[in-house]
Write a protein that holds these residues in place. Sequence first.
Motif: not given
Length: 90
Positions: A40-47, A50-55, A76-82
Amino acid sequence: AHVATRLAEQPPRLRWNDGSVWIRDELQGTWQIVGKETTVGTIKAGNLTWHPDFQTPEPSALNPIPAFPSEVVTMNMAGEMCTATFEPGL
């Protein structure tokens, strides 16, 4: 004098000569979908980057950082709180 020994466990631990144990576990690394080996992605330093597949070009900030084990983390992912629960070692 205080002396610590590193224990070969996950998450990493230090055992001090007074008997206390410190556990270091951070919310960082690669996020994968269990059973599919899809990144899905990489988490580092609080961020979350996203993997490029997720655009999703911009990283998503995680809150709170640092996160403690079993704590709810938000982003916040595209305006939606997750939300998710940080479960170390899973």
